[in-house]
Scaffold this motif. Structure first.
Motif, PDB file in Angstrom:
ATOM      1  N   ARG A  85      57.213  60.955  41.796  1.00  0.00           N
ATOM      2  CA  ARG A  85      55.675  60.388  41.520  1.00  0.00           C
ATOM      3  C   ARG A  85      55.658  59.094  41.269  1.00  0.00           C
ATOM      4  O   ARG A  85      54.831  57.894  41.103  1.00  0.00           O
ATOM      5  CB  ARG A  85      55.321  61.458  40.591  1.00  0.00           C
ATOM      6  CG  ARG A  85      55.058  62.506  41.210  1.00  0.00           C
ATOM      7  CD  ARG A  85      54.194  63.619  40.228  1.00  0.00           C
ATOM      8  NE  ARG A  85      54.813  64.148  39.258  1.00  0.00           N
ATOM      9  CZ  ARG A  85      55.310  64.996  38.555  1.00  0.00           C
ATOM     10  NH1 ARG A  85      55.589  65.594  39.201  1.00  0.00           N
ATOM     11  NH2 ARG A  85      56.011  64.595  37.163  1.00  0.00           N
ATOM     12  N   THR A 117      57.096  56.187  43.974  1.00  0.00           N
ATOM     13  CA  THR A 117      56.414  56.021  44.911  1.00  0.00           C
ATOM     14  C   THR A 117      54.984  55.126  44.397  1.00  0.00           C
ATOM     15  O   THR A 117      54.771  54.786  45.284  1.00  0.00           O
ATOM     16  CB  THR A 117      55.787  57.639  45.449  1.00  0.00           C
ATOM     17  OG1 THR A 117      56.901  58.864  45.407  1.00  0.00           O
ATOM     18  CG2 THR A 117      54.948  57.822  46.327  1.00  0.00           C
ATOM     19  N   ARG A 169      54.425  51.449  45.508  1.00  0.00           N
ATOM     20  CA  ARG A 169      53.627  51.328  45.918  1.00  0.00           C
ATOM     21  C   ARG A 169      52.614  49.607  45.614  1.00  0.00           C
ATOM     22  O   ARG A 169      51.821  48.934  46.546  1.00  0.00           O
ATOM     23  CB  ARG A 169      52.758  52.480  46.873  1.00  0.00           C
ATOM     24  CG  ARG A 169      53.000  53.423  47.355  1.00  0.00           C
ATOM     25  CD  ARG A 169      52.243  54.397  47.708  1.00  0.00           C
ATOM     26  NE  ARG A 169      52.494  55.448  48.568  1.00  0.00           N
ATOM     27  CZ  ARG A 169      52.004  56.624  49.049  1.00  0.00           C
ATOM     28  NH1 ARG A 169      51.580  56.417  48.034  1.00  0.00           N
ATOM     29  NH2 ARG A 169      52.631  57.562  49.588  1.00  0.00           N
ATOM     30  N   TRP A 218      61.745  51.496  47.578  1.00  0.00           N
ATOM     31  CA  TRP A 218      61.179  52.751  46.453  1.00  0.00           C
ATOM     32  C   TRP A 218      61.506  53.926  47.978  1.00  0.00           C
ATOM     33  O   TRP A 218      61.885  55.291  46.736  1.00  0.00           O
ATOM     34  CB  TRP A 218      60.260  52.315  45.991  1.00  0.00           C
ATOM     35  CG  TRP A 218      58.332  51.885  47.757  1.00  0.00           C
ATOM     36  CD1 TRP A 218      58.232  51.474  48.023  1.00  0.00           C
ATOM     37  CD2 TRP A 218      58.124  53.044  47.434  1.00  0.00           C
ATOM     38  NE1 TRP A 218      57.503  51.663  49.132  1.00  0.00           N
ATOM     39  CE2 TRP A 218      56.702  52.649  48.988  1.00  0.00           C
ATOM     40  CE3 TRP A 218      58.014  54.404  47.507  1.00  0.00           C
ATOM     41  CZ2 TRP A 218      55.774  53.206  49.460  1.00  0.00           C
ATOM     42  CZ3 TRP A 218      56.934  55.369  48.446  1.00  0.00           C
ATOM     43  CH2 TRP A 218      56.044  54.536  48.971  1.00  0.00           C
ATOM     44  N   LYS A 219      61.049  53.690  48.788  1.00  0.00           N
ATOM     45  CA  LYS A 219      61.040  54.971  49.434  1.00  0.00           C
ATOM     46  C   LYS A 219      62.590  55.815  49.832  1.00  0.00           C
ATOM     47  O   LYS A 219      62.409  56.849  50.431  1.00  0.00           O
ATOM     48  CB  LYS A 219      60.529  54.392  51.068  1.00  0.00           C
ATOM     49  CG  LYS A 219      58.442  54.008  51.469  1.00  0.00           C
ATOM     50  CD  LYS A 219      58.196  53.707  52.865  1.00  0.00           C
ATOM     51  CE  LYS A 219      56.749  53.325  52.534  1.00  0.00           C
ATOM     52  NZ  LYS A 219      56.732  53.021  53.666  1.00  0.00           N
ATOM     53  N   VAL A 277      63.747  57.027  46.952  1.00  0.00           N
ATOM     54  CA  VAL A 277      62.319  59.389  46.667  1.00  0.00           C
ATOM     55  C   VAL A 277      63.365  59.721  47.677  1.00  0.00           C
ATOM     56  O   VAL A 277      63.679  60.696  47.385  1.00  0.00           O
ATOM     57  CB  VAL A 277      61.320  58.495  47.413  1.00  0.00           C
ATOM     58  CG1 VAL A 277      60.434  60.126  47.228  1.00  0.00           C
ATOM     59  CG2 VAL A 277      60.698  58.085  46.016  1.00  0.00           C
TER      60      VAL A 277
END
Length: 333
Positions: free
Chosen positions: A274, A277, A281, A296-297, A300
């Protein structure tokens, strides 16, 4: 505000929409934030103690020193400071609180010796001058606790008394809030720090645990020592070639281990998903998009994969044994 020893009971999260700069917070708000950081850190460190190679005894309290504060008058008005050192915060049911210590007790001696560093002792400490007294006291308090219960001479309401405190096993690291106006978190092999804006960005303690567990993982996996032994250069050179590749490997290890540390401490590892993400963004540029870190993607996805590995493993009575702590750290290549 540098914490001296870790705390435990979690506090309500500070809303992400609140003040984001240290300069916008009152001393009372900074104290509450310091307690929150140290509370989550204590819980991570004590819950994972069965699996850590470097253990210390944590007392469940933090101290502070009047010299830390640019405005000594404001600090005395908020915290009292009957002496140079005082109790900043306590765990509600931690060892120090159970022993009878109270917030704002002045600490004047440790095992019968005055808590008063010499000018020579302070000059030998590699810290900003204002933080040398607390670093000095921290080193002595931690060393004394590791030998057994400590006798603290205190002043309370002008009355002298002695309180004896015994620590509880914890992974070796201390946790502190850093009054910077930039977003960041760090680990130096011993201290885990997080800045005020980074803390203000957290929605809940699961997210805070994700960041602290990541930095704690750096300490537990001895990344600073291993990077030094691998000859990794710091600064701009760390973003290039072999330096970046090896640094990225340590970041991946820290992310993987953090999932296990969070689970053992009762935090939801999905807090990391959480947080990254939302942070990715909103603030996806900077150090966390450099070649030393996954974007970040991809980060995750790493958390999701590691969580699946944890869920498929067998939990021992003392918790999940993190695979990365099962063997001594290997040299980085």
């Amino acid at each position: 505000m540098a914490g001296l020893m870790a705390l435990a009971a979690p506090l309500p999260a500070i809303a992400a929409s609140g003040p984001s700069k240290a300069s916008e917070w009152s001393l009372g708000e900074l104290r509450a934030a310091d307690v929150r950081v140290l509370s989550v850190g204590y819980r991570l460190a004590t819950a994972n103690a069965p699996f850590c190679r470097a253990i210390e005894n944590a007392a469940g309290m933090t101290l502070h020193h009047i010299g830390q504060y640019p405005d000594a008058g404001a600090a005395r008005a908020t915290f009292g400071f009957a002496g140079d050192y005082a109790v900043l915060a306590l765990v509600a049911d931690g060892p120090a609180a159970r022993a009878g210590l109270r917030t704002d007790d002045a600490i004047v001696s440790l095992n019968g010796m005055p808590l008063a560093p010499t000018a020579e002792e302070l000059a030998a400490i590699d810290q900003v001058a204002a933080y040398r007294p607390i670093a000095w006291a921290d080193a002595r308090m931690r060393a004394a606790l590791d030998k057994g219960p400590v006798a603290l001479g205190i002043l309370r309401g002008g009355e002298p008394m002695t309180v004896t405190v015994a620590g509880t096993p914890a992974c070796r690291s201390r946790f502190e809030l850093r009054p910077s106006d930039s977003y960041g978190a760090s680990a130096d092999g011993d201290i885990v720090g997080i800045t005020v804006p980074m803390l203000a960005f957290m929605v809940d303690d699961d997210e805070l645990a994700a960041i602290l567990a990541h930095e704690l993982s750096h300490n537990l996996l001895e990344h600073r020592r291993r990077l030094n032994e691998a000859g990794v250069q710091r600064g701009l050179m760390q973003q290039l070639g072999r330096n970046a590749r090896i640094t990225l490997a340590t970041e991946i290890e820290a992310d993987r281990l953090s999932v296990w540390l969070m689970a053992n401490a009762g935090y939801d590892p999905r807090g990391a998903i959480r947080f990254w993400t939302r942070y990715g963004r909103q603030r996806g540029k900077g150090i966390f998009s450099a070649p030393t870190h996954y974007r970040w993607k991809k980060r995750v996805r790493l958390f999701e994969d590691e969580l699946a590995t944890l869920q498929a493993s067998v939990q021992e009575p003392r918790g999940w044994y993190p695979p990365l702590l099962a063997e001594p750290p290997a040299p980085l290549e």
